[in-house]
Write a protein that holds these residues in place. Sequence first.
Motif, PDB file in Angstrom:
ATOM      1  N   UNK A   1       0.849  -1.189   0.000  1.00  0.00           N
ATOM      2  CA  UNK A   1       0.000   0.000   0.000  1.00  0.00           C
ATOM      3  C   UNK A   1       0.884   1.239   0.000  1.00  0.00           C
ATOM      4  N   UNK A   2       0.259   2.382  -0.147  1.00  0.00           N
ATOM      5  CA  UNK A   2       1.016   3.635  -0.271  1.00  0.00           C
ATOM      6  C   UNK A   2       1.894   3.897   0.942  1.00  0.00           C
ATOM      7  N   UNK A   3       1.367   3.671   2.137  1.00  0.00           N
ATOM      8  CA  UNK A   3       2.136   3.969   3.345  1.00  0.00           C
ATOM      9  C   UNK A   3       3.375   3.089   3.468  1.00  0.00           C
ATOM     10  N   UNK A   4       3.235   1.806   3.116  1.00  0.00           N
ATOM     11  CA  UNK A   4       4.398   0.908   3.174  1.00  0.00           C
ATOM     12  C   UNK A   4       5.464   1.342   2.172  1.00  0.00           C
ATOM     13  N   UNK A   5       5.032   1.738   0.994  1.00  0.00           N
ATOM     14  CA  UNK A   5       5.986   2.196  -0.021  1.00  0.00           C
ATOM     15  C   UNK A   5       6.674   3.467   0.460  1.00  0.00           C
ATOM     16  N   UNK A   6       5.917   4.382   1.031  1.00  0.00           N
ATOM     17  CA  UNK A   6       6.509   5.627   1.543  1.00  0.00           C
ATOM     18  C   UNK A   6       7.584   5.330   2.589  1.00  0.00           C
ATOM     19  N   UNK A   7       7.255   4.483   3.548  1.00  0.00           N
ATOM     20  CA  UNK A   7       8.224   4.148   4.606  1.00  0.00           C
ATOM     21  C   UNK A   7       9.474   3.500   4.020  1.00  0.00           C
TER      22      UNK A   7
ATOM     23  N   UNK B   1      16.391   3.774  -7.938  1.00  0.00           N
ATOM     24  CA  UNK B   1      15.737   2.787  -7.068  1.00  0.00           C
ATOM     25  C   UNK B   1      14.315   3.193  -6.682  1.00  0.00           C
ATOM     26  N   UNK B   2      13.927   4.442  -6.956  1.00  0.00           N
ATOM     27  CA  UNK B   2      12.574   4.893  -6.628  1.00  0.00           C
ATOM     28  C   UNK B   2      11.552   4.498  -7.707  1.00  0.00           C
ATOM     29  N   UNK B   3      12.019   3.932  -8.807  1.00  0.00           N
ATOM     30  CA  UNK B   3      11.096   3.514  -9.873  1.00  0.00           C
ATOM     31  C   UNK B   3      10.669   2.078  -9.624  1.00  0.00           C
ATOM     32  N   UNK B   4       9.363   1.895  -9.474  1.00  0.00           N
ATOM     33  CA  UNK B   4       8.775   0.578  -9.246  1.00  0.00           C
ATOM     34  C   UNK B   4       8.014   0.134 -10.492  1.00  0.00           C
ATOM     35  N   UNK B   5       7.614  -1.131 -10.507  1.00  0.00           N
ATOM     36  CA  UNK B   5       6.807  -1.617 -11.641  1.00  0.00           C
ATOM     37  C   UNK B   5       5.486  -0.870 -11.722  1.00  0.00           C
ATOM     38  N   UNK B   6       4.915  -0.606 -10.567  1.00  0.00           N
ATOM     39  CA  UNK B   6       3.613   0.057 -10.533  1.00  0.00           C
ATOM     40  C   UNK B   6       3.423   0.679  -9.156  1.00  0.00           C
ATOM     41  N   UNK B   7       2.955   1.930  -9.124  1.00  0.00           N
ATOM     42  CA  UNK B   7       2.601   2.530  -7.839  1.00  0.00           C
ATOM     43  C   UNK B   7       1.083   2.614  -7.753  1.00  0.00           C
ATOM     44  N   UNK B   8       0.532   2.425  -6.559  1.00  0.00           N
ATOM     45  CA  UNK B   8      -0.921   2.527  -6.419  1.00  0.00           C
ATOM     46  C   UNK B   8      -1.398   3.917  -6.832  1.00  0.00           C
ATOM     47  N   UNK B   9      -2.449   3.962  -7.641  1.00  0.00           N
ATOM     48  CA  UNK B   9      -2.982   5.246  -8.112  1.00  0.00           C
ATOM     49  C   UNK B   9      -4.467   5.324  -7.797  1.00  0.00           C
ATOM     50  N   UNK B  10      -4.895   6.553  -7.513  1.00  0.00           N
ATOM     51  CA  UNK B  10      -6.313   6.810  -7.312  1.00  0.00           C
ATOM     52  C   UNK B  10      -6.780   7.759  -8.400  1.00  0.00           C
ATOM     53  N   UNK B  11      -8.077   7.915  -8.504  1.00  0.00           N
ATOM     54  CA  UNK B  11      -8.661   8.739  -9.574  1.00  0.00           C
ATOM     55  C   UNK B  11      -8.117  10.158  -9.614  1.00  0.00           C
ATOM     56  N   UNK B  12      -7.881  10.744  -8.444  1.00  0.00           N
ATOM     57  CA  UNK B  12      -7.443  12.140  -8.379  1.00  0.00           C
ATOM     58  C   UNK B  12      -5.932  12.316  -8.607  1.00  0.00           C
ATOM     59  N   UNK B  13      -5.175  11.218  -8.669  1.00  0.00           N
ATOM     60  CA  UNK B  13      -3.727  11.319  -8.845  1.00  0.00           C
ATOM     61  C   UNK B  13      -3.379  11.778 -10.257  1.00  0.00           C
TER      62      UNK B  13
END
Length: 192
Positions: free
Chosen positions: A5-11, A161-173
Amino acid sequence: MQIKNKEEIRRYMLNKRDKLSRTEKANLDNFIFENITQNPYFLSAKVIFSYVSFQNEVDTHRIIRHAFDLGKKVCVPKVINREKGMKVLYIESIEELIPSKMGILEPDINKEATSINDIDMAIVPGLAFDNFGGRLGYGGGFYDRFFEGSNIKKIAIGYEFQILKNVPKEEHDILIDGIITEKNFINFKKRF
């Protein structure tokens, strides 16, 4: 990295960025500086909007100074609050910026505000990115709200290293147009 999830990726990304030694960070920042200052979007832009780097973010102070050396106009964000978002204000130098409550350097609120339509290129921060224009910021939504409905060239700068295969996105992103790392420039608009 297993995306949860977003928080885990941020940490995870904050921790990974914090583990860079000063020498490693300086070397990576030098490569990113060279890549962005030679980028056609940067070279052709008359007005550049840039975040002001804080702690272990990719250094933008040098990029901003270089933009001034080239005679470009520069504007930077001033966070008002979560509800009102941020203003983007012109500056004449990095030295005029003052620390906010969080310690981030910001312009005086009385500086001239820019119109979103005047900006040619935006240099945006983030903690994680993907190859589809996805950007995971710090969670405030300030940049998404500011860029909504505009067609400014939004170029992120970050470490490979900050580039991932996919980051979670929401409609407003809001999607970014490209990312510049120490290795290269990925232009998402040319890929589709």
